[in-house]
Design a protein around this motif. Structure first.
Motif, PDB file in Angstrom:
ATOM      1  N   CYS A   1       0.843  -1.206   0.000  1.00  0.00           N
ATOM      2  CA  CYS A   1       0.000   0.000   0.000  1.00  0.00           C
ATOM      3  C   CYS A   1       0.870   1.245   0.000  1.00  0.00           C
ATOM      4  CB  CYS A   1      -0.909  -0.006   1.222  1.00  0.00           C
ATOM      5  SG  CYS A   1      -2.021  -1.432   1.254  1.00  0.00           S
ATOM      6  N   PRO A   2       0.393   2.309  -0.677  1.00  0.00           N
ATOM      7  CA  PRO A   2       1.225   3.506  -0.855  1.00  0.00           C
ATOM      8  C   PRO A   2       1.593   4.206   0.451  1.00  0.00           C
ATOM      9  CG  PRO A   2      -0.978   3.807  -1.822  1.00  0.00           C
ATOM     10  CD  PRO A   2      -0.899   2.396  -1.359  1.00  0.00           C
ATOM     11  N   ILE A   3       2.730   4.895   0.433  1.00  0.00           N
ATOM     12  CA  ILE A   3       3.174   5.727   1.556  1.00  0.00           C
ATOM     13  C   ILE A   3       2.162   6.847   1.799  1.00  0.00           C
ATOM     14  CG2 ILE A   3       4.966   7.343   2.329  1.00  0.00           C
ATOM     15  CD1 ILE A   3       6.981   5.784   0.654  1.00  0.00           C
ATOM     16  N   VAL A   4       1.853   7.101   3.056  1.00  0.00           N
ATOM     17  CA  VAL A   4       0.988   8.228   3.398  1.00  0.00           C
ATOM     18  C   VAL A   4       1.868   9.320   4.022  1.00  0.00           C
ATOM     19  CG1 VAL A   4      -0.974   8.981   4.795  1.00  0.00           C
ATOM     20  CG2 VAL A   4      -0.988   6.702   3.742  1.00  0.00           C
ATOM     21  N   ARG A   5       1.648  10.566   3.598  1.00  0.00           N
ATOM     22  CA  ARG A   5       2.503  11.678   4.036  1.00  0.00           C
ATOM     23  C   ARG A   5       1.689  12.750   4.749  1.00  0.00           C
ATOM     24  NH1 ARG A   5       7.309  11.225   1.667  1.00  0.00           N
ATOM     25  NH2 ARG A   5       7.433   9.634   0.030  1.00  0.00           N
ATOM     26  N   ASP A   6       2.357  13.479   5.644  1.00  0.00           N
ATOM     27  CA  ASP A   6       1.740  14.673   6.217  1.00  0.00           C
ATOM     28  C   ASP A   6       1.624  15.741   5.121  1.00  0.00           C
ATOM     29  OD1 ASP A   6       0.865  14.393   8.786  1.00  0.00           O
ATOM     30  OD2 ASP A   6       2.810  14.788   9.718  1.00  0.00           O
ATOM     31  N   ALA A   7       0.850  16.788   5.408  1.00  0.00           N
ATOM     32  CA  ALA A   7       0.646  17.837   4.408  1.00  0.00           C
ATOM     33  C   ALA A   7       1.979  18.420   3.939  1.00  0.00           C
ATOM     34  CB  ALA A   7      -0.246  18.939   4.995  1.00  0.00           C
ATOM     35  N   ASP A   8       2.980  18.471   4.834  1.00  0.00           N
ATOM     36  CA  ASP A   8       4.264  19.064   4.447  1.00  0.00           C
ATOM     37  C   ASP A   8       5.185  18.062   3.738  1.00  0.00           C
ATOM     38  OD1 ASP A   8       4.995  17.414   6.508  1.00  0.00           O
ATOM     39  OD2 ASP A   8       5.575  19.025   7.881  1.00  0.00           O
ATOM     40  N   GLY A   9       4.726  16.838   3.542  1.00  0.00           N
ATOM     41  CA  GLY A   9       5.513  15.861   2.772  1.00  0.00           C
ATOM     42  C   GLY A   9       6.174  14.784   3.614  1.00  0.00           C
ATOM     43  N   LEU A  10       6.317  14.998   4.934  1.00  0.00           N
ATOM     44  CA  LEU A  10       7.002  14.000   5.772  1.00  0.00           C
ATOM     45  C   LEU A  10       6.222  12.676   5.760  1.00  0.00           C
ATOM     46  CD1 LEU A  10       9.451  13.723   7.767  1.00  0.00           C
ATOM     47  CD2 LEU A  10       7.779  14.050   9.599  1.00  0.00           C
ATOM     48  N   ALA A  11       6.928  11.580   5.438  1.00  0.00           N
ATOM     49  CA  ALA A  11       6.277  10.266   5.449  1.00  0.00           C
ATOM     50  C   ALA A  11       5.857   9.941   6.871  1.00  0.00           C
ATOM     51  CB  ALA A  11       7.238   9.207   4.919  1.00  0.00           C
ATOM     52  N   LEU A  12       4.634   9.463   7.039  1.00  0.00           N
ATOM     53  CA  LEU A  12       4.150   9.163   8.385  1.00  0.00           C
ATOM     54  C   LEU A  12       4.939   7.985   8.968  1.00  0.00           C
ATOM     55  CD1 LEU A  12       0.279   9.597   8.233  1.00  0.00           C
ATOM     56  CD2 LEU A  12       2.072  11.264   8.718  1.00  0.00           C
ATOM     57  N   SER A  13       5.272   8.099  10.244  1.00  0.00           N
ATOM     58  CA  SER A  13       6.000   7.046  10.954  1.00  0.00           C
ATOM     59  C   SER A  13       5.722   7.208  12.435  1.00  0.00           C
ATOM     60  CB  SER A  13       7.511   7.189  10.714  1.00  0.00           C
ATOM     61  OG  SER A  13       8.229   6.423  11.680  1.00  0.00           O
TER      62      SER A  13
ATOM     63  N   ARG B   1      16.053   7.772  13.519  1.00  0.00           N
ATOM     64  CA  ARG B   1      16.397   7.314  12.165  1.00  0.00           C
ATOM     65  C   ARG B   1      15.107   7.245  11.351  1.00  0.00           C
ATOM     66  NH1 ARG B   1      16.466   2.373   9.817  1.00  0.00           N
ATOM     67  NH2 ARG B   1      18.108   1.792   8.371  1.00  0.00           N
ATOM     68  N   LEU B   2      15.076   8.000  10.268  1.00  0.00           N
ATOM     69  CA  LEU B   2      13.891   8.015   9.408  1.00  0.00           C
ATOM     70  C   LEU B   2      14.200   7.322   8.084  1.00  0.00           C
ATOM     71  CD1 LEU B   2      12.693  11.721   9.889  1.00  0.00           C
ATOM     72  CD2 LEU B   2      11.948   9.668  11.137  1.00  0.00           C
ATOM     73  N   ILE B   3      13.203   6.643   7.515  1.00  0.00           N
ATOM     74  CA  ILE B   3      13.360   6.090   6.171  1.00  0.00           C
ATOM     75  C   ILE B   3      12.263   6.645   5.275  1.00  0.00           C
ATOM     76  CG2 ILE B   3      14.508   3.962   6.907  1.00  0.00           C
ATOM     77  CD1 ILE B   3      11.852   2.485   6.586  1.00  0.00           C
ATOM     78  N   ASP B   4      12.573   6.695   3.987  1.00  0.00           N
ATOM     79  CA  ASP B   4      11.585   7.141   3.003  1.00  0.00           C
ATOM     80  C   ASP B   4      12.053   6.606   1.647  1.00  0.00           C
ATOM     81  OD1 ASP B   4       9.456   8.385   1.764  1.00  0.00           O
ATOM     82  OD2 ASP B   4       9.945  10.413   2.465  1.00  0.00           O
ATOM     83  N   ASN B   5      11.177   6.598   0.676  1.00  0.00           N
ATOM     84  CA  ASN B   5      11.580   6.068  -0.631  1.00  0.00           C
ATOM     85  C   ASN B   5      10.591   6.469  -1.706  1.00  0.00           C
ATOM     86  OD1 ASN B   5       9.560   3.790  -1.376  1.00  0.00           O
ATOM     87  ND2 ASN B   5      10.035   3.392   0.778  1.00  0.00           N
ATOM     88  N   ILE B   6      11.011   6.214  -2.944  1.00  0.00           N
ATOM     89  CA  ILE B   6      10.102   6.339  -4.085  1.00  0.00           C
ATOM     90  C   ILE B   6      10.317   5.124  -4.973  1.00  0.00           C
ATOM     91  CG2 ILE B   6      11.755   7.782  -5.353  1.00  0.00           C
ATOM     92  CD1 ILE B   6       9.390   9.208  -6.651  1.00  0.00           C
ATOM     93  N   LEU B   7       9.203   4.610  -5.494  1.00  0.00           N
ATOM     94  CA  LEU B   7       9.238   3.410  -6.327  1.00  0.00           C
ATOM     95  C   LEU B   7       8.894   3.850  -7.745  1.00  0.00           C
ATOM     96  CD1 LEU B   7       9.681   0.406  -5.750  1.00  0.00           C
ATOM     97  CD2 LEU B   7       7.242   0.218  -5.226  1.00  0.00           C
ATOM     98  N   LEU B   8       9.752   3.478  -8.709  1.00  0.00           N
ATOM     99  CA  LEU B   8       9.565   3.945 -10.086  1.00  0.00           C
ATOM    100  C   LEU B   8       9.376   2.763 -11.014  1.00  0.00           C
ATOM    101  CD1 LEU B   8      12.519   6.373  -9.697  1.00  0.00           C
ATOM    102  CD2 LEU B   8      10.174   7.137 -10.113  1.00  0.00           C
ATOM    103  N   PRO B   9       8.414   2.847 -11.918  1.00  0.00           N
ATOM    104  CA  PRO B   9       8.171   1.719 -12.821  1.00  0.00           C
ATOM    105  C   PRO B   9       9.335   1.537 -13.793  1.00  0.00           C
ATOM    106  CG  PRO B   9       6.822   3.618 -13.438  1.00  0.00           C
ATOM    107  CD  PRO B   9       7.527   3.991 -12.170  1.00  0.00           C
ATOM    108  N   ALA B  10       9.441   0.337 -14.361  1.00  0.00           N
ATOM    109  CA  ALA B  10      10.471   0.053 -15.355  1.00  0.00           C
ATOM    110  C   ALA B  10      10.276   0.941 -16.576  1.00  0.00           C
ATOM    111  CB  ALA B  10      10.389  -1.414 -15.758  1.00  0.00           C
ATOM    112  N   ALA B  11      11.409   1.212 -17.282  1.00  0.00           N
ATOM    113  CA  ALA B  11      11.325   1.964 -18.533  1.00  0.00           C
ATOM    114  C   ALA B  11      10.462   1.186 -19.516  1.00  0.00           C
ATOM    115  CB  ALA B  11      12.721   2.177 -19.104  1.00  0.00           C
ATOM    116  N   LYS B  12       9.714   1.907 -20.307  1.00  0.00           N
ATOM    117  CA  LYS B  12       8.863   1.218 -21.288  1.00  0.00           C
ATOM    118  C   LYS B  12       9.723   0.670 -22.400  1.00  0.00           C
ATOM    119  CE  LYS B  12       4.527   3.516 -20.295  1.00  0.00           C
ATOM    120  NZ  LYS B  12       4.874   4.906 -19.853  1.00  0.00           N
ATOM    121  N   GLY B  13       9.484  -0.629 -22.734  1.00  0.00           N
ATOM    122  CA  GLY B  13      10.164  -1.392 -23.777  1.00  0.00           C
ATOM    123  C   GLY B  13      11.004  -0.513 -24.676  1.00  0.00           C
TER     124      GLY B  13
END
Lengths: 300, 300
Positions: free
Chosen positions: B184-196, B288-300
């Motif tokens: 399930c996707p990351i949920v963030r506060d209004a200012d962008g901080l990932a909830l933890s 210690r905080l963690i955060d990330n972004i997941l990017l789809p594969a390049a299209k063929g």
């Protein structure tokens, strides 16, 4: 409780078919219907048949798995030459009352190498765990897979591999697997040799000399009553086994059961407050045999 | 599919009660009724609530587990001070639609030390697996226990711990656990901080500076389009993060997903044939905080 009719069991080779068959059974008998699992590496003998019969008595559906699991063999062990005979296995399965036989190939069970390993510490430090590094990790993975595939109410294991029974029981407890592990007694040939698929490897001379194992183990209760400590007992056992010139001892040990810890060194085993496992592994030629005797704790 | 009525969930603290409640549910709805599991360490925030809501939409019974698992904390980590608030957790659980809340204590989950450990190799060599030795072994054990206790049809995990999602998915596949892992996707506060749950540790100044993480990750797609390689990208990210004086970088990495392997070093990430995970772990003060972004594969 139900006794399965003696009819040819259904054979499935894929996980999808296995799940479908078990799902069908559970859907038809959702409440009372129990599922028993007998995990084997095939080349079935009367020992396996006794497990299948017990499961057929106690469960509505008995699933027999036949899979020579490469993960539990070491690099120099007998995976390639391990005996296989599917046709005979199906005859034994049918006569003993199995309802469903799962016979996957290696690709079906391991479509890619398992990145997951299951280590059971402590009780794998000794006996076969020490002689066969990685063996019980391989057992842990394949048994976990079978538990997840079949989701049995009961699983039947022979006490010839007493350490395996201890390891699987501990793993199921540690991980809260909802299964009852049912340990079943060793089955022996008329001359005393514990049944094993590996017995076919033995030459007639090796087989004759291998009888020293059961002969020695039969004397253990008497020797313990004499007041021997663990090391006195295992020394005497080793002397007796070594009288056979072909016997090459891997281990002879007396340990508490099921924790597999050394009993108090200076105390006579007869006063052990814990159950005892006296276990041997001995090579005859290229063939490594194991056997054991399980003794109840001394009465309070 | 059913939407659970918003009513106070039933709270159970023992394994016996948990199994009984789930058994009752399945007995009443044996065919269509699916069970969803949301495993958490409590101190629930909107990220957890989003998992519960998703499960409540997709399953007839949603089980929330709240258990701060000592096995996944290192000796110098924050097990003792990890935030706990049972009352608030129950409010969040209720509002989000959980039906059953399992809140065991440590003795209930580990009546004795687990001799069984579960190692997931390969994908735990990097990121948090490298920074927190043993962490994912502890996750493997507790998640296996919860899977065996609840036997869920689906289990919901947040992608903030993207490596955890990859590890749990791989373990379930390797061991044939009959569960669908739902990321399930990351949920963030209004200012962008990932909830933890750990965000409560931050001082106002630390929290302000921690916004650099989401700000930097938001720029990643654009930087990848510029043609950067993995090391060029992570170097640029580190420079940006280090502009915050309180930031103490643990790791900044770009890896394939879900295998977590380094992408080809000389190739622009924009041409990656695999999905990419760009992940950071950074300390602000003691937190210690963690955060990330997941990017789809390049299209063929």
């Amino acid at each position: 409780m139900s006794t399965a009719a003696v009819s040819a069991p259904r054979v499935v080779r894929t996980i999808a078919e296995l799940r479908k068959e078990i799902g069908n059974y559970r859907a038809a008998a959702p409440q009372g219907g129990k599922v028993g699992l007998v995990p084997t590496m095939g080349f079935l003998h009367e020992g396996h048949a006794s497990l299948i019969r017990r499961s057929a008595e106690e469960n509505g559906l008995t699933v027999l798995s036949v899979f020579v699991n490469p993960l539990q063999f070491g690099p120099n062990e007998d995976f390639d030459r391990y005996p296989r005979d599917e046709k005979r296995d199906l005859t034994v399965a049918s006569e003993a009352g199995a309802n469903l036989v799962f016979m996957p190939d290696v690709k079906e069970m391991y479509p890619r190498p398992s990145q997951t390993s299951i280590l059971i510490g402590g009780i794998t430090d000794r006996l076969c765990g020490a002689s066969r590094p990685g063996h019980f990790d391989g057992v842990g993975v394949v048994v976990s897979k079978l538990f997840n595939l079949v989701q049995p109410d009961r699983a039947y294991f022979g006490l010839k591999d007493a350490q395996q029974v201890a390891v699987v029981t501990r793993m199921a407890e540690d991980l809260n697997v909802p299964v009852e592990i049912v340990p079943c007694p060793i089955v022996r040939d008329a001359d005393g040799l514990a049944l094993s698929s590996r017995n076919v490897y033995l030459t007639p001379e090796e087989r004759e000399q291998a009888l020293v194992l059961s002969r020695t183990l039969r004397l253990v209760p008497e020797w313990i009553r004499e007041g021997l400590t663990a090391s006195e007992l295992t020394d005497r056992m080793k002397r007796q086994i070594r009288e056979m010139p072909l016997a090459d001892i891997d281990y002879v040990e007396a340990l508490t059961y099921p924790d597999l810890l050394p009993p108090e060194e200076s105390a006579p085993l007869a006063s052990s407050p814990a159950s005892l496992l006296v276990a041997v592994a001995v090579r005859f030629g290229r063939t490594r045999l194991i056997d054991n005797i399980l003794l109840p704790a001394a009465k309070g």
